[in-house]
Design an enzyme around this catalytic site. Sequence first.
Site, short mmCIF file in Angstrom:
data_model
loop_
_atom_site.label_atom_id
_atom_site.label_comp_id
_atom_site.label_asym_id
_atom_site.label_seq_id
_atom_site.Cartn_x
_atom_site.Cartn_y
_atom_site.Cartn_z
N SER A 112 0.85 -1.19 0.00
CA SER A 112 0.00 0.00 0.00
C SER A 112 0.89 1.24 0.00
O SER A 112 2.02 1.20 0.49
CB SER A 112 -0.90 0.02 1.24
OG SER A 112 -1.58 1.26 1.37
N TYR B 58 -1.47 -0.70 10.58
CA TYR B 58 -1.75 -1.04 9.19
C TYR B 58 -0.58 -0.66 8.30
O TYR B 58 -0.13 -1.47 7.47
CB TYR B 58 -3.01 -0.32 8.71
CG TYR B 58 -3.29 -0.54 7.25
CD1 TYR B 58 -3.74 -1.77 6.78
CD2 TYR B 58 -3.10 0.49 6.32
CE1 TYR B 58 -3.99 -1.98 5.43
CE2 TYR B 58 -3.34 0.29 4.97
CZ TYR B 58 -3.79 -0.95 4.53
OH TYR B 58 -4.01 -1.15 3.19
#
Length: 264
Positions: free
Chosen positions: A144, A157
């Site tokens: 990501s 995350y």
Amino acid sequence: MSNSLRNKVVVITGASSGIGRSIVLESAGRGATVILIARNEGKLNEIASEAKELSGTDAYVFPTDIGKADEIKATFKKIIASVQHIDFLVNCAGFGKFETFMDSDMQDATNMFQVNVLGLMYFTRLVGRVMMEEKTGQIINFGSIAGKIPTTKSAAYSASKAAVIQFSNVLRLELKPFGVKVMTVNPGPVYTNFFNIADKTGNYVKNVQAFMLDPNDVAWQVVHYFGSDKRELNLPISLAIAAKFYNLFPTIGDIISLKVASRK
């Protein structure tokens, strides 16, 4: 659609929704035999039926919790019993929660790493060994942009995705002598169910509308690079540039992140 993936086998985790679902259908549309992995068997069966219509060939469903090693191992054995080879592994499974780290539940962090990192690594190890023996194949891991640019309320995350990126970088070097390729896909925010869990307030989605990606567009680009030597696919281009800027000027990057990118 072309038949560029005819007789190719594509394994996709996180296949029941979002980018994973889109990659299933994009691959099937190009003639691939697709193997769908996620927890929701009902959704997987629906998508598999659609995939069969697109490809005119098989689509396999294996309900699996990627956070559980025993389920991964059992599913891998079923895959090997079902197909003669694996050409592409796309690791899409993952989730996140947006909370300040000091207020977060550490069990959430543990679960994120179990699915986003450890499950991905375990499954990749099993499939990667097959590819090494066949001297061909490609592994596509979803990181990501959050693993490259820090923003508030995403410590666990972002850390999990940074781990995926670095794991993939090392794996690329180790598998290169065996003819196996590794690509990392690092998208920014995407219109998927991800934010139903990560951003229950809806504030983050509203604040990053300009950067939101369509999962079908992401899937098209990912499948387009099947078989290529591309190391990373960073999307959108504006955030890819921002990630490079952050690496060059981290102090300024922190200031910009706090003022612009951390509005969750």
